[in-house]
Design a protein around this motif. Structure first.
Motif, PDB file in Angstrom:
ATOM      1  N   PRO A 182      -5.174 -27.575  22.558  1.00  0.00           N
ATOM      2  CA  PRO A 182      -6.338 -27.963  21.331  1.00  0.00           C
ATOM      3  C   PRO A 182      -5.693 -27.189  19.838  1.00  0.00           C
ATOM      4  O   PRO A 182      -6.415 -27.773  18.826  1.00  0.00           O
ATOM      5  CB  PRO A 182      -7.328 -27.554  21.293  1.00  0.00           C
ATOM      6  CG  PRO A 182      -7.488 -26.651  22.683  1.00  0.00           C
ATOM      7  CD  PRO A 182      -6.293 -26.900  23.239  1.00  0.00           C
TER       8      PRO A 182
ATOM      9  N   SER B 279      -7.351 -33.238  18.736  1.00  0.00           N
ATOM     10  CA  SER B 279      -8.844 -33.895  18.586  1.00  0.00           C
ATOM     11  C   SER B 279      -8.195 -34.963  17.990  1.00  0.00           C
ATOM     12  O   SER B 279      -9.336 -35.923  17.812  1.00  0.00           O
ATOM     13  CB  SER B 279      -9.144 -32.609  18.035  1.00  0.00           C
ATOM     14  OG  SER B 279      -8.757 -32.580  16.600  1.00  0.00           O
ATOM     15  N   GLN B 280      -7.472 -35.275  17.601  1.00  0.00           N
ATOM     16  CA  GLN B 280      -7.110 -36.651  16.128  1.00  0.00           C
ATOM     17  C   GLN B 280      -6.588 -37.868  16.880  1.00  0.00           C
ATOM     18  O   GLN B 280      -6.539 -38.894  16.159  1.00  0.00           O
ATOM     19  CB  GLN B 280      -6.158 -35.980  14.730  1.00  0.00           C
ATOM     20  CG  GLN B 280      -7.101 -34.598  14.441  1.00  0.00           C
ATOM     21  CD  GLN B 280      -6.130 -34.161  13.267  1.00  0.00           C
ATOM     22  OE1 GLN B 280      -4.836 -33.715  13.547  1.00  0.00           O
ATOM     23  NE2 GLN B 280      -5.876 -34.569  11.315  1.00  0.00           N
TER      24      GLN B 280
ATOM     25  N   GLN C 224      -2.551 -39.317  23.593  1.00  0.00           N
ATOM     26  CA  GLN C 224      -2.613 -37.495  23.909  1.00  0.00           C
ATOM     27  C   GLN C 224      -1.777 -37.274  24.856  1.00  0.00           C
ATOM     28  O   GLN C 224      -1.248 -36.758  25.324  1.00  0.00           O
ATOM     29  CB  GLN C 224      -4.098 -37.083  24.380  1.00  0.00           C
ATOM     30  CG  GLN C 224      -5.122 -36.460  23.097  1.00  0.00           C
ATOM     31  CD  GLN C 224      -6.310 -36.486  23.123  1.00  0.00           C
ATOM     32  OE1 GLN C 224      -6.449 -35.346  23.847  1.00  0.00           O
ATOM     33  NE2 GLN C 224      -7.216 -36.667  22.981  1.00  0.00           N
TER      34      GLN C 224
END
Length: 402
Positions: A123, A167-168, A174
Motif C-alpha cells: 500500500p 488505495s486509489q 489492483q
C-alpha cells in the motif's frame, strides 16, 4: 487434434501428504484406500495423490475443482512453496523437487511468477513501484526496473496510473497491477491462484477477456487455478479437474463437456449452456466443392450441379477465401456469354473463426442464406457450417450429458 507444442512442465507421480507420517498414508494409498479412509486411520491428509500431467509451451492450463480438491496445493508444489512428498516436477529438463535452496531460488526467479487472489500489493508503494518490485528483489538496475515495470503496466492498460497508490484503484485495477508485476519479471511460467475470485462478476469477466488478449499476444505459459466452472470453460486451452487430490479428467473444455470421464464429472458440468462452449469447429463439415478464381461461370455451374449445391465458395490455389458465387448469378453470366467468374463473387460472405461459440451463429444464419465459411487466421477456407449441423451438434452434446 494433436498438440505440437513442446512440453514446458512435466509432472509425474506428484503426491503431498500433510502430517508427520507421510509414509503410512502413501502405503495405505497404494493399497487402494482413498483420502477419507487414510485420514481416519492415520490422521494424515492426502492433499495430492499420484498426479500426472504435462503443460505445453504457451498453453493456458486451468486446474479446477471444488474447495479442498487440492488445486492450490498443486500450484504451490510446482514452485515448492509447498514441499511435495514424492514425485517429479520437470521444467526445461530440471527437476524442481530435487533442487537445493540456492538452485531453487534461481529456478523460481527464472521460471515462476505468481498472481494471487488478494492482489498482494504494497500500500505504501506506487503502482509503478509495485510493478517493479520483483525486479528489485532480483537485483536488476533501476533503469531496467523502471522500463520493464512501465511496459508491463502499459500491457495491462494502466499507463497513466503509474504514480497512483493501490488505495486509489478499483479491485480490477489492483489486480491488473498484480498481473503487471508478474509480467515485468519476464518469467517463463505464470501461476495464477484464484486470481479473479475476489472481483465483482462484471470486472471478473473483463479480466478474463484481458487475460485471453494478453495470452493471444504473448503466448505465456500460464497455469490458472479456479473453482468456477464457467471461468475454466471461458479461458482454458485445457482443464485438469481434481477431486480429493486426484486427477479426475484432463481435456479441452469441449471434450470434458461432451465426454465426461465419469458420473462425478457429468454432475459437475450439468446445466452448462453448451451453445456457449461448443465452437464452430465442432459443427464444421468439409467443403464438398469450391470454385477457383480462374474458373468460368460454366465450370462453377457444373461443380454446383455435380454436388447438389446452389452456391460455391471461391478460393485461390492456397485456399484463401475470396467470396461466394450463386447458381443464379452463374446462370445469368452464361446467358450473357460472360467468362470472368471474379465479377460474380460476393466478397461479403460470412466468415467465422473455428473458435466462434455456437450460440453466436444463430444470428448470423438469420442474415445469410448460405453456409458460414470457417477460415483460419490467414483467411484460408477450413470448412463450412450449416444450421442443421449446429442443431445436431447441440442435440448430441445434450444426449451425452443426459
Amino acid at each position: 487434434m494433436t498438440d505440437t507444442r513442446d512440453v514446458k512442465i512435466r509432472v509425474r507421480n506428484l503426491s503431498k501428504v500433510f502430517g508427520n507420517q507421510p509414509d503410512k498414508a502413501l502405503t495405505l494409498r497404494d493399497q487402494g484406500m482413498k483420502r477419507p479412509e487414510i485420514l481416519e486411520k492415520t490422521g494424515q491428509t492426502l492433499g495430492l495423490s499420484s498426479v500426472d500431467f504435462d503443460v505445453m509451451e504457451g498453453e493456458l492450463l486451468v486446474i479446477m475443482g471444488l474447495s479442498g480438491s487440492g488445486k492450490s496445493t498443486l500450484i504451490r508444489c510446482l514452485n515448492r512453496l509447498i514441499e511435495p512428498t514424492e514425485g517429479e516436477i520437470i521444467i526445461d529438463g530440471q527437476d524442481v523437487a530435487k533442487l537445493d535452496d540456492k538452485s531453487l531460488l534461481q529456478c523460481r526467479r527464472k521460471h515462476f511468477s505468481m498472481v494471487f487472489q488478494n492482489f498482494a500489493l504494497f500500500p505504501h508503494r506506487t503502482v509503478q513501484q509495485n510493478a517493479e518490485f520483483g525486479l528489485e528483489v532480483r537485483g536488476e538496475n533501476k533503469e531496467v526496473c523502471f522500463q520493464r515495470g512501465r511496459d508491463a503496466l502499459k500491457q495491462v492498460g494502466l499507463d497513466g496510473w503509474e504514480d497512483a497508490y493501490p488505495s486509489q484503484l478499483s479491485g480490477g485495477m489492483q489486480q491488473r497491477v498484480g498481473l503487471a508485476r508478474a509480467l515485468a519479471n519476464d518469467s517463463t511460467v505464470l501461476l495464477m491462484d484464484e486470481a479473479f475470485s475476489a472481483l465483482d462478476p462484471l470486472i471478473r469477466k473483463d479480466m478474463q477477456q484481458e487475460l485471453l488478449a494478453l495470452q493471444h499476444k504473448m503466448k505465456k505459459t500460464t497455469i490458472f487455478i479456479t473453482h468456477d466452472l464457467d471461468e475454466a470453460l471461458s479461458i482454458g486451452d485445457r482443464i485438469i479437474l481434481l477431486k480429493d487430490g486426484e486427477v479426475v479428467q484432463i481435456g479441452s473444455p469441449e471434450s470434458i463437456l461432451t465426454h465426461p470421464a465419469n458420473d462425478y464429472v457429468a454432475r459437475f458440468v450439468e446445466g452448462v449452456d453448451m451453445s456457449r462452449i461448443l465452437t464452430a469447429q465442432s459443427a464444421m463439415t468439409d467443403v464438398r466443392a469450391t470454385a477457383r478464381d480462374d474458373d468460368g461461370p460454366r465450370t462453377a455451374l457444373r461443380k454446383m450441379g455435380e454436388n447438389g449445391l446452389n452456391s460455391l465458395f471461391v478460393v485461390r490455389r492456397d485456399r484463401t477465401l475470396l467470396g461466394i458465387v450463386t447458381a443464379e448469378d452463374a446462370e445469368r453470366a452464361v446467358r450473357e456469354n460472360l467468362t470472368d467468374l471474379t465479377e460474380l463473387i460476393h466478397s461479403d460472405c460470412c466468415k467465422i473463426s473455428p473458435e466462434e461459440p455456437l450460440h453466436n451463429l444463430f444470428t448470423l444464419f438469420a442474415g445469410h442464406n448460405h453456409p458460414l465459411a470457417v477460415v483460419d487466421e490467414q483467411s484460408r477456407l477450413m470448412g463450412v457450417v450449416v444450421k442443421g449441423s449446429v442443431l445436431a451438434e447441440l442435440a448430441e452434446a445434450g444426449e451425452a450429458n443426459a
